[in-house]
Scaffold this motif. Sequence first.
Motif, PDB file in Angstrom:
ATOM      1  N   HIS A  54       8.306  -9.418   3.280  1.00  0.00           N
ATOM      2  CA  HIS A  54       8.349  -8.293   4.172  1.00  0.00           C
ATOM      3  C   HIS A  54       8.132  -7.272   3.356  1.00  0.00           C
ATOM      4  N   ASP A  55       6.872  -6.881   3.154  1.00  0.00           N
ATOM      5  CA  ASP A  55       6.839  -5.717   2.267  1.00  0.00           C
ATOM      6  C   ASP A  55       6.933  -4.529   3.030  1.00  0.00           C
ATOM      7  N   LYS A  56       6.827  -4.265   4.133  1.00  0.00           N
ATOM      8  CA  LYS A  56       6.843  -3.053   5.007  1.00  0.00           C
ATOM      9  C   LYS A  56       7.920  -2.836   5.789  1.00  0.00           C
ATOM     10  N   PRO A  58      11.626  -0.923   6.459  1.00  0.00           N
ATOM     11  CA  PRO A  58      11.812   0.304   6.342  1.00  0.00           C
ATOM     12  C   PRO A  58      12.769   0.232   5.070  1.00  0.00           C
ATOM     13  N   ALA A  59      12.858   1.683   4.411  1.00  0.00           N
ATOM     14  CA  ALA A  59      13.904   1.755   3.211  1.00  0.00           C
ATOM     15  C   ALA A  59      15.218   1.490   3.629  1.00  0.00           C
ATOM     16  N   PRO A  60      15.744   2.184   4.879  1.00  0.00           N
ATOM     17  CA  PRO A  60      17.174   1.958   4.903  1.00  0.00           C
ATOM     18  C   PRO A  60      17.453   0.399   5.009  1.00  0.00           C
ATOM     19  N   GLN A  61      16.812  -0.430   5.649  1.00  0.00           N
ATOM     20  CA  GLN A  61      16.941  -1.971   5.644  1.00  0.00           C
ATOM     21  C   GLN A  61      16.896  -2.528   4.129  1.00  0.00           C
ATOM     22  N   ARG A  62      16.033  -2.091   3.567  1.00  0.00           N
ATOM     23  CA  ARG A  62      15.669  -2.556   1.955  1.00  0.00           C
ATOM     24  C   ARG A  62      17.206  -2.139   1.269  1.00  0.00           C
TER      25      ARG A  62
END
Length: 395
Positions: A54-56, A58-62
Amino acid sequence: MMESRLRRLALALLEASAEAEPEVQQQLREALSGLGAADPEELLQCCGEYLRNHDKLPAPQRALILASMAAVVRSHLEELGKATAADAIALGALEISRAKEAQRDWQEAAAALLVELGRRFLARVMEELLRRFPPGALPPPGLLRTCADLAASNVFGMVPFLSSILGTLLPLLGTARADSMKCTLCYALQRFSESIQEYLAGQGQGPDPTVRGDAFAADLGAAFDTLSLQWGSSRDGKLRLAVLEALGPMSSLIPPEQLQEQLPKLLPAILGLYRKHPEPFSHLQEPVPGAGGRRGSGQPQSGGAAGAAPGGRCWPRSAPQPIPSSPRAARTTRSCCAASPSWLARSRSASRSGCCRAWSAVPSATAWGRCCCCATSSTAPLPKWKCRKFPSSLP
């Protein structure tokens, strides 16, 4: 089966983290950490596959997923195999490289994962990070901060790597243009210097007993000049503070003659910054090396600047000394003085006339004191003091 059921639960939690509120994210992080207690390797592999597929996201989830992985590693580091650790290290380094500077939560979560793994697999972590250093250019700030955090968390493992890291970074200090990058470099130099100090203090416990402070003196001396003479005069208050925080631990590792040469230029800059922004100075109590201690021996060096921290009044260590007879002696004596905060507050209006009016005095019968501007020593009452540099600026 237990493993497949754990994987299904983990995937359900990972999917639920996409649009979760902050308080729900904390609960999801704790739930993922709890699953990791049952099978840490299975959870780490599941999280890693989810991020890669899942490259896309969102930053908070990563950041949430990486922070959960770091929590699992922190609690179950000894249970991890080399293959699982290698996959997690490669993932953490990739995430740091992908995150933009503005996405600090994402970067910090990936860095925390690598720092936790570095407590046991430091050689592999450093191999992965150094491989991502671009040749002939400064590394991304996230990689640099991760190296600094590794130096703070694993001193005895990291110090042997510092010679090559400093050799790569220091020739490129002049290429740093953005103040944010300069702050990152200052942070890295601060952590590297602190780790060297700690390594030397417990040298018998280190893997390489031949490491001495002299081995870093030349490199850190060049960096000290850049920070004190160029970056220290920046208009950015955050950068000036980062410079001061780095110069403290660096000062005990550079050649003493270089420090004595820089003090006359450095102390007025520190006092000037203190007059404008006194609040951040409460924690700047790093000692400056003096006559005591042997350089490179791992023993702390006692110095006059320990009593010259900008936050307090300087009291003489012995009886009053005569006025220095030479300019060099006057400059050396100046390093033993400190500004009284109350006096600086009273003298701001007079500082525009030229004299910084930084002085220290002993409330005794002789009213002995010393001027930090020119190192004048006198037993005269305060109203009769005359600064040798600015004789007309005092009453």
